[in-house]
Design a protein around this motif. Structure first.
Motif, short mmCIF file in Angstrom:
data_model
loop_
_atom_site.label_atom_id
_atom_site.label_comp_id
_atom_site.label_asym_id
_atom_site.label_seq_id
_atom_site.Cartn_x
_atom_site.Cartn_y
_atom_site.Cartn_z
N GLY A 1 139.99 16.44 23.84
CA GLY A 1 141.30 15.83 24.01
C GLY A 1 142.27 16.17 22.89
N PHE A 2 141.78 16.18 21.66
CA PHE A 2 142.69 16.52 20.57
C PHE A 2 143.10 17.98 20.65
CE2 PHE A 2 143.86 18.20 16.47
CZ PHE A 2 144.95 17.39 16.20
N GLN A 3 142.18 18.87 20.98
CA GLN A 3 142.51 20.28 21.09
C GLN A 3 143.58 20.49 22.16
OE1 GLN A 3 139.60 18.92 20.59
NE2 GLN A 3 138.15 20.29 19.59
N THR A 4 143.47 19.74 23.25
CA THR A 4 144.49 19.81 24.30
C THR A 4 145.82 19.30 23.79
OG1 THR A 4 142.76 19.54 25.97
CG2 THR A 4 145.02 19.10 26.66
N GLU A 5 145.80 18.19 23.06
CA GLU A 5 147.03 17.64 22.47
C GLU A 5 147.65 18.62 21.48
OE1 GLU A 5 150.08 14.83 21.49
OE2 GLU A 5 148.84 15.21 23.24
N TYR A 6 146.84 19.24 20.66
CA TYR A 6 147.31 20.24 19.70
C TYR A 6 148.03 21.37 20.45
CZ TYR A 6 146.91 23.64 15.82
OH TYR A 6 147.16 24.56 14.84
N ALA A 7 147.41 21.88 21.49
CA ALA A 7 148.02 22.96 22.27
C ALA A 7 149.32 22.50 22.93
CB ALA A 7 147.04 23.47 23.32
N ARG A 8 149.32 21.29 23.44
CA ARG A 8 150.53 20.76 24.10
C ARG A 8 151.68 20.67 23.10
NH1 ARG A 8 153.46 16.54 24.41
NH2 ARG A 8 152.17 15.24 23.06
N ARG A 9 151.39 20.17 21.90
CA ARG A 9 152.44 19.99 20.89
C ARG A 9 152.93 21.31 20.31
NH1 ARG A 9 151.60 15.69 16.63
NH2 ARG A 9 153.76 16.26 16.23
N LEU A 10 152.14 22.37 20.45
CA LEU A 10 152.57 23.69 19.97
C LEU A 10 153.08 24.59 21.11
CD1 LEU A 10 149.79 24.40 17.35
CD2 LEU A 10 152.18 23.89 16.90
N ALA A 11 153.11 24.08 22.33
CA ALA A 11 153.47 24.88 23.50
C ALA A 11 154.91 25.42 23.43
CB ALA A 11 153.27 24.08 24.78
N HIS A 12 155.77 24.76 22.70
CA HIS A 12 157.16 25.21 22.61
C HIS A 12 157.32 26.47 21.75
CE1 HIS A 12 156.71 23.02 18.83
NE2 HIS A 12 157.77 23.66 18.40
#
Length: 119
Positions: free
Chosen positions: A98-109
């Protein structure tokens, strides 16, 4: 700005479980302490060797003090260092991966070309 100092902070904190917990619970205090006591120590050298000039600028200090890993990446912190440290601090608060997914989401921009991570 010093990408070297950002990466040195991430590297040294990540390798000490007590510092990881300290940084998780008191990020601003840990950053202030580390900058005053550890920033100018030379890596892999005895305690007598140190420099005197390394400091975070206000943007770096703010990003570190608020766990703002997207901003750290934008500033040139190495993504492997930010990811491993922040996984160690926050994966327990998420479901598996879950954190890895959140990390990717927050860096997606952030799009290519990525910020320069050379030091």
């Amino acid at each position: 700005m010093s990408k070297y100092l950002l990466n040195k902070f991430l590297f040294t904190v990540d390798r000490d479980p007590e510092l990881v917990e300290r940084y998780r619970s008191d990020p601003a205090g840990t950053v202030s302490w580390w900058e005053a006591e550890q920033a100018n120590r030379i890596l892999n050298c005895h305690d007598g060797e140190c420099s005197t000039w390394l400091r975070f600028d206000e943007t770096e200090r703010a990003a570190l003090s608020t766990h703002d890993y997207p901003k750290l990446f934008e500033l040139g912190a190495h993504p492997f260092l930010t990811l491993t440290l922040f996984i160690g601090m926050f994966e327990r608060d998420y479901e598996p991966l879950g954190f890895q997914t959140e990390y990717a989401r927050r860096l997606a921009h952030i799009t290519m070309p990525y910020p320069d991570i050379t030091t």
